[in-house]
Motif scaffolding. Structure first.
Motif, PDB file in Angstrom:
ATOM      1  N   ASP A 105       0.831  -1.205   0.000  1.00 36.15           N
ATOM      2  CA  ASP A 105       0.000   0.000   0.000  1.00 36.15           C
ATOM      3  C   ASP A 105       0.867   1.257   0.000  1.00 36.15           C
ATOM      4  OD1 ASP A 105      -2.652   1.467   0.524  1.00 36.15           O
ATOM      5  OD2 ASP A 105      -1.472   2.072   2.258  1.00 36.15           O
ATOM      6  N   LEU A 106       1.897   1.262   0.813  1.00 38.56           N
ATOM      7  CA  LEU A 106       2.788   2.416   0.897  1.00 38.56           C
ATOM      8  C   LEU A 106       3.586   2.580  -0.397  1.00 38.56           C
ATOM      9  CD1 LEU A 106       3.750   4.707   2.645  1.00 38.56           C
ATOM     10  CD2 LEU A 106       5.367   3.167   3.747  1.00 38.56           C
ATOM     11  N   ASP A 107       4.011   1.473  -0.972  1.00 35.35           N
ATOM     12  CA  ASP A 107       4.761   1.516  -2.224  1.00 35.35           C
ATOM     13  C   ASP A 107       3.899   2.100  -3.348  1.00 35.35           C
ATOM     14  OD1 ASP A 107       7.255   0.560  -3.761  1.00 35.35           O
ATOM     15  OD2 ASP A 107       5.610  -0.288  -4.929  1.00 35.35           O
ATOM     16  N   LYS A 108       2.646   1.736  -3.386  1.00 38.90           N
ATOM     17  CA  LYS A 108       1.716   2.254  -4.400  1.00 38.90           C
ATOM     18  C   LYS A 108       1.557   3.760  -4.252  1.00 38.90           C
ATOM     19  CE  LYS A 108      -3.012   1.667  -6.139  1.00 38.90           C
ATOM     20  NZ  LYS A 108      -4.295   0.934  -5.958  1.00 38.90           N
ATOM     21  N   TRP A 109       1.441   4.234  -3.009  1.00 37.88           N
ATOM     22  CA  TRP A 109       1.293   5.669  -2.758  1.00 37.88           C
ATOM     23  C   TRP A 109       2.560   6.417  -3.166  1.00 37.88           C
ATOM     24  CZ3 TRP A 109       3.867   9.213   0.355  1.00 37.88           C
ATOM     25  CH2 TRP A 109       3.249  10.464   0.479  1.00 37.88           C
ATOM     26  N   LEU A 110       3.722   5.841  -2.878  1.00 38.03           N
ATOM     27  CA  LEU A 110       4.990   6.476  -3.231  1.00 38.03           C
ATOM     28  C   LEU A 110       5.152   6.591  -4.749  1.00 38.03           C
ATOM     29  CD1 LEU A 110       7.331   4.739  -0.631  1.00 38.03           C
ATOM     30  CD2 LEU A 110       6.758   7.170  -0.716  1.00 38.03           C
ATOM     31  N   THR A 111       4.688   5.578  -5.470  1.00 35.32           N
ATOM     32  CA  THR A 111       4.738   5.623  -6.936  1.00 35.32           C
ATOM     33  C   THR A 111       3.877   6.764  -7.466  1.00 35.32           C
ATOM     34  OG1 THR A 111       5.094   3.223  -7.080  1.00 35.32           O
ATOM     35  CG2 THR A 111       4.274   4.330  -9.060  1.00 35.32           C
ATOM     36  N   SER A 112       2.703   6.941  -6.850  1.00 31.35           N
ATOM     37  CA  SER A 112       1.812   8.038  -7.235  1.00 31.35           C
ATOM     38  C   SER A 112       2.452   9.387  -6.934  1.00 31.35           C
ATOM     39  CB  SER A 112       0.477   7.916  -6.487  1.00 31.35           C
ATOM     40  OG  SER A 112      -0.342   9.044  -6.725  1.00 31.35           O
ATOM     41  N   LEU A 113       3.093   9.496  -5.773  1.00 30.98           N
ATOM     42  CA  LEU A 113       3.766  10.739  -5.392  1.00 30.98           C
ATOM     43  C   LEU A 113       4.894  11.056  -6.360  1.00 30.98           C
ATOM     44  CD1 LEU A 113       4.339  13.086  -3.430  1.00 30.98           C
ATOM     45  CD2 LEU A 113       5.745  11.510  -2.092  1.00 30.98           C
ATOM     46  N   ASP A 114       5.657  10.041  -6.740  1.00 32.07           N
ATOM     47  CA  ASP A 114       6.767  10.229  -7.668  1.00 32.07           C
ATOM     48  C   ASP A 114       6.268  10.812  -8.984  1.00 32.07           C
ATOM     49  OD1 ASP A 114       9.395  10.056  -8.645  1.00 32.07           O
ATOM     50  OD2 ASP A 114       8.974   8.145  -9.589  1.00 32.07           O
ATOM     51  N   GLY A 115       5.119  10.310  -9.457  1.00 30.74           N
ATOM     52  CA  GLY A 115       4.543  10.813 -10.695  1.00 30.74           C
ATOM     53  C   GLY A 115       4.176  12.284 -10.603  1.00 30.74           C
ATOM     54  N   GLN A 116       3.650  12.692  -9.458  1.00 32.69           N
ATOM     55  CA  GLN A 116       3.268  14.093  -9.266  1.00 32.69           C
ATOM     56  C   GLN A 116       4.491  15.004  -9.189  1.00 32.69           C
ATOM     57  OE1 GLN A 116      -0.084  14.725  -6.355  1.00 32.69           O
ATOM     58  NE2 GLN A 116       0.130  12.517  -6.047  1.00 32.69           N
ATOM     59  N   LEU A 117       5.576  14.482  -8.627  1.00 31.49           N
ATOM     60  CA  LEU A 117       6.790  15.297  -8.483  1.00 31.49           C
ATOM     61  C   LEU A 117       7.553  15.429  -9.789  1.00 31.49           C
ATOM     62  CD1 LEU A 117       8.137  14.010  -5.036  1.00 31.49           C
ATOM     63  CD2 LEU A 117       6.803  16.071  -5.508  1.00 31.49           C
ATOM     64  N   GLN A 118       7.235  14.580 -10.778  1.00 32.51           N
ATOM     65  CA  GLN A 118       7.911  14.639 -12.066  1.00 32.51           C
ATOM     66  C   GLN A 118       7.434  15.805 -12.925  1.00 32.51           C
ATOM     67  OE1 GLN A 118      10.466  12.749 -13.018  1.00 32.51           O
ATOM     68  NE2 GLN A 118      10.418  11.615 -11.094  1.00 32.51           N
ATOM     69  N   SER A 119       6.300  16.376 -12.567  1.00 33.95           N
ATOM     70  CA  SER A 119       5.721  17.470 -13.360  1.00 33.95           C
ATOM     71  C   SER A 119       6.652  18.682 -13.394  1.00 33.95           C
ATOM     72  CB  SER A 119       4.367  17.887 -12.763  1.00 33.95           C
ATOM     73  OG  SER A 119       3.874  19.039 -13.429  1.00 33.95           O
ATOM     74  N   VAL A 177      10.778  -0.002   0.411  1.00 33.45           N
ATOM     75  CA  VAL A 177       9.818   1.091   0.612  1.00 33.45           C
ATOM     76  C   VAL A 177      10.488   2.259   1.333  1.00 33.45           C
ATOM     77  CG1 VAL A 177       7.767   1.774   1.922  1.00 33.45           C
ATOM     78  CG2 VAL A 177       7.736  -0.320   0.561  1.00 33.45           C
ATOM     79  N   GLU A 178      11.291   1.941   2.333  1.00 33.94           N
ATOM     80  CA  GLU A 178      11.972   2.991   3.101  1.00 33.94           C
ATOM     81  C   GLU A 178      12.933   3.784   2.211  1.00 33.94           C
ATOM     82  OE1 GLU A 178      14.904   3.424   6.999  1.00 33.94           O
ATOM     83  OE2 GLU A 178      13.684   1.617   6.727  1.00 33.94           O
ATOM     84  N   ASN A 179      13.692   3.074   1.368  1.00 27.88           N
ATOM     85  CA  ASN A 179      14.622   3.748   0.458  1.00 27.88           C
ATOM     86  C   ASN A 179      13.873   4.611  -0.550  1.00 27.88           C
ATOM     87  OD1 ASN A 179      16.820   2.555   1.710  1.00 27.88           O
ATOM     88  ND2 ASN A 179      16.954   0.862   0.259  1.00 27.88           N
ATOM     89  N   LYS A 180      12.757   4.103  -1.030  1.00 19.31           N
ATOM     90  CA  LYS A 180      11.943   4.840  -2.002  1.00 19.31           C
ATOM     91  C   LYS A 180      11.385   6.106  -1.366  1.00 19.31           C
ATOM     92  CE  LYS A 180       8.441   3.849  -5.537  1.00 19.31           C
ATOM     93  NZ  LYS A 180       7.536   2.783  -6.080  1.00 19.31           N
ATOM     94  N   ALA A 183      14.175   8.664  -0.956  1.00 15.36           N
ATOM     95  CA  ALA A 183      14.612   9.196  -2.251  1.00 15.36           C
ATOM     96  C   ALA A 183      13.679  10.282  -2.773  1.00 15.36           C
ATOM     97  CB  ALA A 183      14.705   8.061  -3.277  1.00 15.36           C
ATOM     98  N   LEU A 184      12.451  10.305  -2.298  1.00 14.12           N
ATOM     99  CA  LEU A 184      11.474  11.284  -2.782  1.00 14.12           C
ATOM    100  C   LEU A 184      11.463  12.572  -1.954  1.00 14.12           C
ATOM    101  CD1 LEU A 184       8.416   9.010  -3.714  1.00 14.12           C
ATOM    102  CD2 LEU A 184       9.999  10.176  -5.244  1.00 14.12           C
ATOM    103  N   LEU A 185      12.149  12.589  -0.830  1.00 14.56           N
ATOM    104  CA  LEU A 185      12.143  13.779   0.023  1.00 14.56           C
ATOM    105  C   LEU A 185      12.826  14.964  -0.656  1.00 14.56           C
ATOM    106  CD1 LEU A 185      12.870  12.248   3.551  1.00 14.56           C
ATOM    107  CD2 LEU A 185      10.669  12.921   2.563  1.00 14.56           C
ATOM    108  N   GLU A 186      13.938  14.701  -1.328  1.00 18.71           N
ATOM    109  CA  GLU A 186      14.646  15.795  -2.008  1.00 18.71           C
ATOM    110  C   GLU A 186      13.848  16.356  -3.182  1.00 18.71           C
ATOM    111  OE1 GLU A 186      18.945  16.775  -4.177  1.00 18.71           O
ATOM    112  OE2 GLU A 186      18.646  14.891  -3.094  1.00 18.71           O
ATOM    113  N   PRO A 187      13.281  15.505  -4.068  1.00 18.40           N
ATOM    114  CA  PRO A 187      12.442  16.036  -5.145  1.00 18.40           C
ATOM    115  C   PRO A 187      11.232  16.810  -4.625  1.00 18.40           C
ATOM    116  CG  PRO A 187      13.082  13.784  -5.642  1.00 18.40           C
ATOM    117  CD  PRO A 187      13.523  14.056  -4.229  1.00 18.40           C
ATOM    118  N   LEU A 188      10.710  16.382  -3.478  1.00 19.88           N
ATOM    119  CA  LEU A 188       9.576  17.085  -2.875  1.00 19.88           C
ATOM    120  C   LEU A 188       9.983  18.500  -2.491  1.00 19.88           C
ATOM    121  CD1 LEU A 188       6.613  16.760  -1.789  1.00 19.88           C
ATOM    122  CD2 LEU A 188       7.642  16.211   0.416  1.00 19.88           C
ATOM    123  N   GLN A 189      11.154  18.632  -1.872  1.00 16.64           N
ATOM    124  CA  GLN A 189      11.652  19.945  -1.484  1.00 16.64           C
ATOM    125  C   GLN A 189      11.998  20.790  -2.712  1.00 16.64           C
ATOM    126  OE1 GLN A 189      11.839  21.389   1.621  1.00 16.64           O
ATOM    127  NE2 GLN A 189      12.357  23.206   0.423  1.00 16.64           N
TER     128      GLN A 189
END
Length: 219
Positions: A105-119, A177-180, A183-189
């Motif tokens: 479930d968490l991995d699925k959410w992270l994949t969705s977040l990654d897609g939003q951060l790619q914009s 999941v933890e590594n993923k 890895a998304l914290l920096e793109p989020l910032q």
């Protein structure tokens, strides 16, 4: 508040679930239920402050207020205790299955977040940038909540290992999941920084336009 606590106690005491098939769904609902209790604790705290203020203002009510507050506190403590017991029972019912599903479930959410951060869309004007910043704030709030889930997965992984129910495969999913997540914290910032820069540019352009219009008006 007493009526609300009694109503929530019925939910907390419901221990029925149809095997592992809906165990994860039940767990997620209970997680949301525990979050709801925590957010409503301010309600109890406000009543306690109001009661103390009333007792100070009108000493003749002190005994009654003390009894009411003590009763509410006992009810709340019972509700929290029952809620924690249910959480433990749900987890103990099928730890490995629940752990695996939580990771998925968490991995699925992270994949969705990654897609939003790619914009690479950072707004075409001041209004659109402000809307995106609000969405960004919502994402950051969700990340804070998910951070706690990642920490919970670490505890669950340790518990499974200590009980001999863990495996390299199970813990590997948690590490992935933890590594993923990390890895998304920096793109989020970075997206927040880009949106803030975009807003500054659009705000500057808006100010210049307003100044030009103002000068033309006075001329």
């Amino acid at each position: 508040l007493s009526l609300w606590i009694n109503e929530k106690m019925l939910t907390a005491q419901d221990m029925t679930y149809d095997g592992a098939r809906n165990l994860h769904s039940k767990w997620l609902k209970h997680q949301a239920f525990m979050a709801e209790l925590q957010s409503n604790k301010e309600w109890l705290e406000k009543i306690e402050k109001d009661g103390q203020a009333l007792a100070a203002e009108k000493p003749e009510t002190k005994v009654m207020v003390k009894e009411k507050l003590a009763s509410l506190k006992t009810m709340w403590d019972d509700l929290e205790s029952t809620t924690q017991t249910k959480a433990k029972c749900l987890f103990d019912a099928n730890k490995a299955e629940l752990f695996t599903q939580s990771c998925a479930d968490l991995d699925k959410w992270l994949t969705s977040l990654d897609g939003q951060l790619q914009s690479d869309d950072f707004g075409k004007d001041l209004t659109s940038v402000n809307i995106m910043l609000k969405k960004q704030q919502m994402l950051e709030s969700q990340v804070e909540v998910r951070q706690k889930e990642v920490e919970e997965l670490q505890k669950q992984s340790q518990a499974l290992s200590q009980e001999g129910k863990g495996s390299d495969e199970v813990d590997g999913k948690r590490i992935s999941v933890e590594n993923k997540f990390q890895a998304l914290l920096e793109p989020l910032q970075m997206r927040r920084d880009n949106l803030m820069a975009s807003r500054e540019i659009h705000q500057f352009n808006r100010d210049v336009e307003d100044e030009i219009v103002s000068e033309e008006f006075y001329c």
